[in-house]
Design a protein around this motif. Structure first.
Motif, PDB file in Angstrom:
ATOM      1  N   SER A   1      47.391  -9.512   6.856  1.00 63.72           N
ATOM      2  CA  SER A   1      48.584 -10.093   6.226  1.00 63.72           C
ATOM      3  C   SER A   1      49.177  -9.118   5.220  1.00 63.72           C
ATOM      4  O   SER A   1      48.488  -8.705   4.278  1.00 63.72           O
ATOM      5  CB  SER A   1      48.221 -11.398   5.516  1.00 63.72           C
ATOM      6  N   GLN A   2      50.433  -8.753   5.428  1.00 64.29           N
ATOM      7  CA  GLN A   2      51.097  -7.881   4.467  1.00 64.29           C
ATOM      8  C   GLN A   2      51.071  -8.524   3.092  1.00 64.29           C
ATOM      9  O   GLN A   2      50.596  -7.948   2.129  1.00 64.29           O
ATOM     10  CB  GLN A   2      52.534  -7.627   4.929  1.00 64.29           C
ATOM     11  N   SER A   3      51.589  -9.760   3.007  1.00 63.70           N
ATOM     12  CA  SER A   3      51.751 -10.423   1.713  1.00 63.70           C
ATOM     13  C   SER A   3      50.446 -10.955   1.160  1.00 63.70           C
ATOM     14  O   SER A   3      50.281 -11.087  -0.050  1.00 63.70           O
ATOM     15  CB  SER A   3      52.712 -11.598   1.861  1.00 63.70           C
TER      16      SER A   3
ATOM     17  N   THR B   1      50.450 -15.689   3.422  1.00 64.42           N
ATOM     18  CA  THR B   1      50.950 -16.487   4.536  1.00 64.42           C
ATOM     19  C   THR B   1      50.056 -17.720   4.733  1.00 64.42           C
ATOM     20  O   THR B   1      48.835 -17.593   4.901  1.00 64.42           O
ATOM     21  CB  THR B   1      50.982 -15.618   5.814  1.00 64.42           C
TER      22      THR B   1
ATOM     23  N   VAL C   1      62.850  -8.060   4.967  1.00 67.40           N
ATOM     24  CA  VAL C   1      62.095  -9.111   5.658  1.00 67.40           C
ATOM     25  C   VAL C   1      61.410  -8.537   6.901  1.00 67.40           C
ATOM     26  O   VAL C   1      60.261  -8.859   7.208  1.00 67.40           O
ATOM     27  CB  VAL C   1      63.028 -10.299   6.011  1.00 67.40           C
TER      28      VAL C   1
ATOM     29  N   SER D   1      59.252  -6.340   8.895  1.00 69.28           N
ATOM     30  CA  SER D   1      58.118  -5.515   8.490  1.00 69.28           C
ATOM     31  C   SER D   1      58.088  -4.200   9.279  1.00 69.28           C
ATOM     32  O   SER D   1      58.200  -4.208  10.504  1.00 69.28           O
ATOM     33  CB  SER D   1      56.847  -6.317   8.766  1.00 69.28           C
TER      34      SER D   1
ATOM     35  N   LYS E   1      61.095  -7.194  16.417  1.00 72.94           N
ATOM     36  CA  LYS E   1      61.966  -6.535  15.432  1.00 72.94           C
ATOM     37  C   LYS E   1      63.428  -6.712  15.821  1.00 72.94           C
ATOM     38  O   LYS E   1      64.276  -7.042  15.007  1.00 72.94           O
ATOM     39  CB  LYS E   1      61.588  -5.053  15.390  1.00 72.94           C
TER      40      LYS E   1
ATOM     41  N   GLU F   1      64.598 -10.352  15.444  1.00 71.67           N
ATOM     42  CA  GLU F   1      64.603 -10.775  14.053  1.00 71.67           C
ATOM     43  C   GLU F   1      65.872 -10.368  13.304  1.00 71.67           C
ATOM     44  O   GLU F   1      66.416 -11.150  12.529  1.00 71.67           O
ATOM     45  CB  GLU F   1      63.365 -10.148  13.394  1.00 71.67           C
TER      46      GLU F   1
HETATM   47  O1  M6R Z   1      52.781 -11.320   5.036  1.00 72.53           O
HETATM   48  P1  M6R Z   1      52.282 -11.444   6.434  1.00 72.53           P
HETATM   49  O2  M6R Z   1      51.903 -10.142   7.051  1.00 72.53           O
HETATM   50  O3  M6R Z   1      51.142 -12.423   6.565  1.00 72.53           O
HETATM   51  O4  M6R Z   1      53.487 -12.017   7.256  1.00 72.53           O
HETATM   52  C1  M6R Z   1      53.340 -12.375   8.600  1.00 72.53           C
HETATM   53  C2  M6R Z   1      54.690 -12.543   9.271  1.00 72.53           C
HETATM   54  O5  M6R Z   1      55.411 -13.567   8.669  1.00 72.53           O
HETATM   55  C3  M6R Z   1      55.516 -11.249   9.236  1.00 72.53           C
HETATM   56  O6  M6R Z   1      54.812 -10.182   9.798  1.00 72.53           O
HETATM   57  C4  M6R Z   1      56.837 -11.420  10.000  1.00 72.53           C
HETATM   58  O7  M6R Z   1      56.574 -11.598  11.351  1.00 72.53           O
HETATM   59  C5  M6R Z   1      57.736 -10.205   9.760  1.00 72.53           C
HETATM   60  N1  M6R Z   1      58.925 -10.608   9.086  1.00 72.53           N
HETATM   61  C6  M6R Z   1      58.197  -9.542  11.012  1.00 72.53           C
HETATM   62  O8  M6R Z   1      58.990  -8.436  10.746  1.00 72.53           O
END
Ligand code: M6R
Length: 608
Positions: free
Chosen positions: A347-349, A352, A398, A400, A485, A488
């Motif tokens: 998870s980037q953030s 989630t 937004v 990623s 991508k 989106e």
């Molecule tokens: O923060 P996270 O990596 O958990 O987020 C997961 C997805 O919401 C995120 O990768 C989303 O699919 C991106 N906006 C795609 O570009």
């Protein structure tokens, strides 16, 4: 991402520093702090949380003085806390330092300094710099900084002040951006131009291995070995908004271009003697690693697509069976989890909701959980047993981009680490893969050169409503990400298909002039992929092919080819995805949509 501001001149520094830091807030941070020399000593104030928390603290007890440094921290080593916030000082408080980047050899330096009697009060890598300044002090600030820098390995932008020489500030850059702003009888440093744009438009952009010595009257540039540097300052024309985006039109483009650095930073400190060492981040014993019977990668969206690559990587390198799951499915599907299952959440953030719930579900069933996340101290990082941080820095768009490629790097590192311990590949072979891995930042720079060809193709597809991405093996995993991508941000409907599956139904949708993006970078399956391309070409598709450098065959079967610098098949996804990110970007701008804030979407999905 951490931010630096520094001031020397006749005015009170505190408000200039606070205002400068506020211009860096858009980059994301978790704590802030200032150090100001008050004529006798260096006063320090710092706090976890928003800049307003620090401002409130300073209203009660301000920091008078006209020499100071300030910092907003995006945690890398140690959680967000008052103690871990910058500036850091030596034991006697004679030196204060702010730092962006990562000191790779900080553990060795810390041990050495502790043995000499220095007492550490934070978990950061930065604190070793403050203590080293005291340890190596030779009566001259510039000479001492040079000695300190010669002991540091890694990436750093530094701002340093000392009460021994309060007429100076020293700034150093090594692989982390730093600018020096030139004013009238006052001078500035900053990690980003917006922080000082109100005061000056004349700047020196420091290069790697350079330092600047600032007084109120002037600035001297030199290399860290003392060689003088002479350069005309640059006059910045950007407005504040353009400056925040590093001169790019959108954050997404800036972040696409930051990928070489994000890859380099994520690799940093994790390769030792040609092999991967994750003992610092993964607490599993060698016996436990050898005992893993199954891995579940669990994530959402782009992070899920990274997990799909993870399946190939982990099965190939460490010979562990892998399932990759969408977190919102995993949490409800009663998966088979034992104490020999390793769950890797991505998870980037780190916030989630579905990923966090899946993590909790996995733990409830007794699994060990490793988190791959971009945010130190996030919920996912706190709740997982082990954490591998992707050092991509904050991602603002937004869509990623750099988080995805950094997640791939973290997965390769984990796969190579497990393979080493499980003995599933000869050491020499692992070293060879690691060598290719460390070459990726340079190759990512090269792929960015494809921008104009991609932009041209994007113009040709901008009026279409449907298109297809095709690939096999790892190319299929990347095709899924390219398709997401594009959907989106450009709102063009697209589907990614495992190319061998086309003829089982979807081929019916291929008609005259439909755009198809065909990924053919995987050598072991290349001929099969070319046959699939011929199937769509024969039905009139307009095909853009992606092939490895040196490929002279593909052009015979497609309309246009983009060549990707060659690396081993396993690592290709890191490079192949970059033109697809650019394609989505240019299709979006061509259609006139909002690149950074697509409709209906949020950066972090914290609700189910
Ligand atoms: O923060 P996270 O990596 O958990 O987020 C997961 C997805 O919401 C995120 O990768 C989303 O699919 C991106 N906006 C795609 O570009």
């Amino acid at each position: 991402m951490c931010g630096i501001v520094g001031y020397i001149g006749p005015k009170q520094a505190q408000n200039i520093l606070l205002e400068g830091l506020s211009k860096l807030e858009y980059r994301g941070y978790d704590s802030a702090g200032l150090a100001v020399y008050n004529g006798e000593t260096i006063g320090v104030s710092k706090s976890k949380g928003r800049l307003s928390v620090l401002e409130d603290k300073l209203k009660v007890q301000g920091l008078p003085g006209s020499l100071g440094i300030g910092h907003t921290r995006w945690a890398t080593h140690g959680k967000p806390s008052d103690a871990n916030s910058h500036p850091h000082v030596d034991g006697a408080g004679r030196f204060a330092v702010v730092h962006n980047g990562i000191i790779e050899n900080y553990i060795e330096l810390k041990e050495e300094l502790i043995a000499k009697g220095h007492v550490f009060t934070s978990e950061t890598d930065t604190e070793v710099i403050a203590k080293l300044l005291a340890e190596l002090w030779d009566g001259d600030l510039v000479s001492t900084v040079k000695k300190v820098v010669s002991r540091l390995e890694g990436a750093y932008a530094l701002g340093i002040i000392s009460e021994y020489e309060p007429d100076k500030m020293v700034a150093v850059r090594q692989a982390s951006p730093l600018v020096v702003g030139l004013g009238k009888e006052e001078n500035f440093i900053a990690s980003d131009i917006p922080a000082i744009l109100k005061h000056t438009r004349d700047v020196h952009i420091l290069e790697d291995g350079e330092m600047a010595v600032l007084t109120a009257e002037g600035v001297t540039l030199m290399k860290t070995d003392g060689t003088p540097v002479s350069r005309e300052p640059m006059h910045v024309q950007w407005d504040v908004e353009t400056a925040e985006k590093g001169g790019y039109d959108h954050f997404m483009m800036k972040e696409i271009h930051e990928q070489p650095k994000a890859i380099r930073d994520t690799l940093s400190g994790r390769v030792k003697e040609g092999l991967v060492d994750l003992t610092r981040e993964v607490g599993l014993s060698e016996e436990e690693i050898r005992g893993i019977e199954k891995i579940h990668f669990v994530a959402c969206g782009t992070a899920y697509h990274a997990g799909l690559v993870g399946k190939y990587v982990m099965e190939d390198l460490a010979r562990i069976p892998v399932e990759t799951d969408i977190a919102s499915e995993y949490r409800y599907r009663n998966p088979i989890i034992t104490d020999k299952t390793l769950v890797v959440v991505i998870s980037q953030s780190g916030e989630t909701a579905d990923t966090l719930a899946a993590l909790r579900e996995a733990k409830k069933h007794g699994a060990r959980v490793v988190a791959i996340t971009n945010v130190v101290g996030s919920s996912v990082a706190r709740e997982a047993d082990d954490v591998i941080i992707t050092w991509a820095g904050p991602e603002i768009a937004v869509a990623s981009t750099k988080a995805y490629t950094s997640q791939l790097i973290a997965i390769y590192l984990l796969g190579l680490y497990f393979a080493k311990i499980r003995g599933t590949r000869p050491v020499e072979e692992l070293k060879e893969i690691v060598k290719h891995l460390t070459e990726l930042p340079g190759k990512a720079e090269e792929v960015l050169q494809t921008e104009q060809i991609v932009a041209e193709f994007a113009r040709s597809i901008a009026n279409h409503e449907h298109l297809f991405f095709l690939g096999r093996g790892l190319d299929y995993a990347v095709a899924l990400e390219g398709s997401l991508k594009l959907k989106e941000i450009s709102y063009i409907h697209s589907e990614a298909y495992a190319a061998g599956e086309l003829k089982h139904g979807t081929l019916a949708l291929i008609e005259e002039n439909i755009p198809v993006i065909a990924l053919a970078t995987q050598q072991y399956i290349y001929d099969k992929m070319v046959s699939n391309i011929q199937e769509v070409k024969a039905r009139g598709a307009n095909v853009l092919g992606l092939a490895a450098e040196g490929d002279t065959e593909l052009i015979k079967s497609v309309d246009r080819v983009i060549h990707i610098p060659k690396t081993i098949d396993l690592l290709m996804p890191v490079l192949t995805v970059i033109p697809l990110q650019l394609l989505a970007y240019y299709a979006c701008t061509e259609r006139g949509y909002d690149v950074d804030k697509p409709r209906n979407l949020a950066k972090s999905v914290t609700v189910e």
